[in-house]
Structure formats: structure tokens, C-alpha cells
Design a protein around this motif. Structure first.
Motif, short mmCIF file in Angstrom:
data_model
loop_
_atom_site.label_atom_id
_atom_site.label_comp_id
_atom_site.label_asym_id
_atom_site.label_seq_id
_atom_site.Cartn_x
_atom_site.Cartn_y
_atom_site.Cartn_z
N SER A 99 -8.60 113.22 -45.65
CA SER A 99 -7.98 112.11 -44.91
C SER A 99 -6.47 112.14 -45.01
O SER A 99 -5.79 111.54 -44.17
N GLY A 100 -5.92 112.83 -46.00
CA GLY A 100 -4.48 112.99 -46.03
C GLY A 100 -3.97 113.75 -44.82
O GLY A 100 -2.95 113.40 -44.23
N VAL A 101 -4.72 114.79 -44.42
CA VAL A 101 -4.37 115.58 -43.24
C VAL A 101 -4.64 114.79 -41.97
O VAL A 101 -3.75 114.60 -41.13
N HIS A 102 -5.87 114.31 -41.82
CA HIS A 102 -6.25 113.70 -40.56
C HIS A 102 -5.74 112.27 -40.42
O HIS A 102 -5.56 111.77 -39.30
N GLY A 103 -5.46 111.62 -41.54
CA GLY A 103 -4.79 110.32 -41.47
C GLY A 103 -3.37 110.46 -40.96
O GLY A 103 -2.89 109.64 -40.17
N HIS A 156 0.19 105.77 -33.54
CA HIS A 156 1.18 104.77 -33.95
C HIS A 156 2.63 105.23 -33.91
O HIS A 156 3.53 104.39 -33.88
N ALA A 157 2.89 106.53 -33.93
CA ALA A 157 4.27 107.00 -34.08
C ALA A 157 5.17 106.50 -32.96
O ALA A 157 6.34 106.17 -33.19
N ALA A 158 4.64 106.42 -31.75
CA ALA A 158 5.47 105.99 -30.61
C ALA A 158 6.01 104.58 -30.80
O ALA A 158 7.05 104.22 -30.23
N GLU A 159 5.31 103.77 -31.60
CA GLU A 159 5.76 102.39 -31.84
C GLU A 159 7.10 102.35 -32.56
O GLU A 159 7.81 101.33 -32.51
N TYR A 160 7.46 103.45 -33.21
CA TYR A 160 8.68 103.47 -34.02
C TYR A 160 9.80 104.24 -33.34
O TYR A 160 10.87 104.45 -33.93
N ALA A 161 9.57 104.66 -32.10
CA ALA A 161 10.62 105.35 -31.36
C ALA A 161 11.84 104.44 -31.24
O ALA A 161 11.70 103.23 -31.04
N SER A 162 13.00 105.02 -31.37
CA SER A 162 14.30 104.34 -31.30
C SER A 162 14.62 103.53 -32.56
O SER A 162 15.71 102.97 -32.68
N ARG A 163 13.68 103.49 -33.53
CA ARG A 163 13.95 102.77 -34.78
C ARG A 163 14.06 103.70 -35.98
O ARG A 163 14.81 103.42 -36.91
N VAL A 164 13.30 104.79 -35.99
CA VAL A 164 13.38 105.76 -37.08
C VAL A 164 13.22 107.17 -36.51
O VAL A 164 12.69 107.37 -35.42
N ASN A 165 13.70 108.13 -37.28
CA ASN A 165 13.37 109.53 -37.04
C ASN A 165 12.17 109.86 -37.90
O ASN A 165 12.21 109.68 -39.12
N LEU A 166 11.10 110.34 -37.28
CA LEU A 166 9.89 110.70 -38.02
C LEU A 166 9.81 112.21 -38.22
O LEU A 166 10.03 112.99 -37.29
N MET A 167 9.48 112.61 -39.44
CA MET A 167 9.14 114.00 -39.75
C MET A 167 7.80 113.97 -40.45
O MET A 167 7.66 113.33 -41.50
N VAL A 168 6.81 114.64 -39.88
CA VAL A 168 5.45 114.61 -40.42
C VAL A 168 4.98 116.04 -40.66
O VAL A 168 4.96 116.86 -39.74
N ALA A 169 4.63 116.34 -41.91
CA ALA A 169 4.04 117.64 -42.28
C ALA A 169 2.60 117.34 -42.69
O ALA A 169 2.34 116.97 -43.83
N PRO A 170 1.64 117.47 -41.76
CA PRO A 170 0.30 116.96 -42.02
C PRO A 170 -0.59 117.81 -42.90
O PRO A 170 -1.55 117.31 -43.49
N LEU A 219 9.68 110.34 -43.81
CA LEU A 219 8.91 111.57 -44.05
C LEU A 219 7.48 111.20 -44.41
O LEU A 219 7.24 110.37 -45.29
N VAL A 220 6.54 111.81 -43.70
CA VAL A 220 5.11 111.64 -43.98
C VAL A 220 4.54 113.01 -44.28
O VAL A 220 4.71 113.95 -43.49
N THR A 221 3.86 113.14 -45.42
CA THR A 221 3.25 114.41 -45.78
C THR A 221 1.78 114.22 -46.08
O THR A 221 1.35 113.17 -46.55
N LEU A 237 0.27 111.45 -48.52
CA LEU A 237 -1.11 110.99 -48.34
C LEU A 237 -2.09 111.86 -49.12
O LEU A 237 -2.19 113.07 -48.88
N HIS A 238 -2.83 111.24 -50.03
CA HIS A 238 -3.76 111.94 -50.91
C HIS A 238 -5.12 111.24 -50.96
O HIS A 238 -5.30 110.15 -50.43
N GLU A 239 -6.05 111.89 -51.65
CA GLU A 239 -7.34 111.32 -52.01
C GLU A 239 -7.62 111.58 -53.49
O GLU A 239 -7.13 112.57 -54.05
N THR A 240 -8.39 110.70 -54.09
CA THR A 240 -9.01 110.98 -55.39
C THR A 240 -10.50 111.06 -55.14
O THR A 240 -11.10 110.14 -54.60
#
Length: 307
Positions: free
Chosen positions: A94-98, A106-120, A83-85, A173-176
């Protein structure tokens, strides 16, 4: 606001805000950028490679904000879930656009290895107003608990519920920013009727680990990867980062669940919150986005290597 003057321009010192003060605060918030054109449009361009779902809709007055999540196109229940948020605090750009950069590059590099869920972008109203809170002067990143007062938090918890116990990793993903000290902390103190004590902002990237389930080697793997992109925040003279003890280089710990933080929404073994510093003269917006994407990759790589 000048931190030399601890009194915020709304409310009475020592007295928590009521409805009138919240309404006055809301009246001062202005739309400064477009969630639709800057975020939704980018997500829509990913539909040919990923599954996109609307997991909720925020309605504030006459404004409507669809909440969108991006998923692996070939979800496989035999694979671990990552999970990426981002954008829990809408102003933390940068939390959103990162997050979106990670998916795109990069997500395609992890195909077949993990299930990705991203709430940007969990807080689109805050994204447009460049603010930490939602329109009700509620911080979504202190609201991840049952019967949440924040629609943004409740919607994400509902989305994540089916994978809460199956997630291997959650990276939030956050910023200070300098405005944490000049605007948002003074506003928080005023809202709650508490005194504001000026502090400092760390110059550089750092991470927040879970004090209830610390993973120091994991955190350091992320720090090592990000250091190739941007500088790591040094501890202050007291050995602290943003008022908390640095337990390792570039790492502090919070009790994530106790504080109602986004990184507590799953029971993942590996959890971390990134904190990028976009106001540093040593960092560009592009570096900040890259640091977030690199952090996600490093986190996934470590988690997969230590299954």
C-alpha cells in the motif's frame, strides 16, 4: 518461519553472514509479481497530467529497473515542496499503490499551492520479490546516508538533493506486516549474528515522528484523518507500539537521521512515516491504499495551514 524457533534456516546462530550465506539467501528469493505491469504501467498513464522522470536505473544481474518519479507539471520555485515516497520496502504494497492513488485522485487539488515530487516505488526488486531488502541483503530504509550501500537509497538522495532544504513536508509510506515478525526480523537477526527476540505487531495504523524535531500536532492531524478510513493501533500493555513508547495515540518517535531512514532525506519541518497494517481482519487492500492517500492529503493540508 515459526517464531517459536528463533533460528533462521540460513547461517550459524551467533555468527554474522558472509558471502556464502548472502548467496544462499538470494538463491531462495523468487519473483512473485511485476514492477513493470503493476507499477510502471500506472505511472505511464499519469504522463498526460504530470511530469514523469527516470531518476536512476537499478541493474541487478540481467534485470533492469527504471526508477521513476512524478512531479507537478507546472513546477514553481516560489511554492513549497512536498515529497511523497513509497516502496522503500518493496513488499509494503500500500505504500506503493497508496502513493499512486494519491497522485491519480488528489494531487491536482494541490496545483498552484505546492510543488509535488512523488517517488512511489523506491525498491522495485523488493517489490517483485515481496521483500524488505535488496539483492545484497541490505535494507534500503536503514541506508539513507553518505556513501550508502544501497543503490535505491543513493538514487533517491541524488534526486532529492536540489530540494532538500526547500521541502516543507516529507511523508514516507510504509506498512507493518505479520511477516515482519515471522520472516524479516528473524532474517535480520540471523544476518547480523544476533539473537532473535519475538515481539508483537500492532493491530492498526500508526505513525513514526522524528524524535529530533517532533511535530505532535501535525502527527495527530494525520491520525484523525486516517481514523475515518481505518483503525488506529492501540498501545500494548506496556504503553508501546512495536517496542517503542507511544508518545501519543498512534504515534512513536525514532531519530530518523541517526537510523538512516528515508524520512530523513530532507530538512522538511514536517516529516512522518506511515505504518499501515494490511494483515488485520478489519482492513482490506482498498482501505490500506485509501489510508495512505488520506494520510498524504491530511499531511499536506496541515502543513499548508501552518506555513
Amino acid at each position: 518461519m515459526n517464531t517459536a524457533n528463533p533460528f533462521y534456516p540460513i547461517g550459524t546462530p551467533g555468527k554474522p553472514w558472509g558471502d556464502a550465506e548472502r548467496a544462499e539467501w538470494l538463491s531462495r528469493q523468487t519473483r512473485q509479481r511485476s514492477y513493470e505491469s503493476e507499477v510502471v504501467s500506472k505511472i505511464e498513464r499519469l504522463r498526460d497530467r504530470f511530469d514523469v522522470e527516470e531518476y536512476g536505473c537499478l541493474e541487478y544481474g540481467d534485470e533492469r529497473f527504471p526508477l521513476l518519479a512524478i512531479r507537478s507539471p507546472d513546477w514553481n520555485d516560489d511554492l513549497p515542496v512536498v515529497l511523497v515516497t513509497g516502496g522503500v520496502h518493496g513488499y509494503e504494497t500500500s505504500g506503493v499503490h497508496g502513493a499512486l492513488q494519491f497522485v491519480d485522485q488528489h494531487a491536482a487539488e494541490y496545483a498552484s499551492r505546492v510543488n509535488l515530487m512523488v517517488a512511489p516505488c523506491i525498491s522495485p526488486w523488493g517489490y517483485e520479490r515481496i521483500h524488505r531488502w535488496n539483492p545484497n541483503a541490505v535494507d534500503p530504509n536503514r541506508s539513507f546516508y553518505e556513501h550508502s550501500p544501497a543503490q535505491e537509497s543513493a538514487a533517491l538522495m541524488q534526486l532529492v538533493a536540489p530540494i532538500r532544504d526547500r521541502a516543507l513536508l516529507h511523508i514516507d509510506l510504509h506498512e507493518t506486516t505479520d511477516t515482519d515478525e515471522t520472516e524479516f526480523r528473524p532474517a535480520l537477526a540471523a544476518r547480523d549474528g544476533k539473537p532473535f527476540t519475538p515481539g508483537g505487531i500492532p493491530d492498526g495504523f500508526y505513525l513514526v515522528d522524528d524524535s529530533e524535531n517532533p511535530q505532535p500536532e501535525f502527527q495527530q492531524a494525520v491520525i484523525a484523518a486516517v481514523e475515518k478510513v481505518t483503525h488506529i493501533a492501540p498501545a500494548d500493555a506496556d504503553g508501546n507500539l512495536i517496542g517503542s513508547p507511544a508518545v501519543a495515540r498512534g504515534v512513536i518517535q525514532y531519530p530518523l537521521k541517526q537510523l538512516g531512514l528515508c524520512a530523513s532525506v530532507t530538512n522538511a519541518t514536517y516529516k512522518t512515516t506511515t505504518e499501515v497494517y494490511p494483515d488485520s481482519p478489519r482492513a482490506t487492500p482498498e482501505q490500506c491504499n485509501e489510508a495512505q492517500a488520506v494520510a498524504v492529503c491530511a499531511a499536506i493540508d496541515y502543513a499548508l495551514a501552518h506555513l
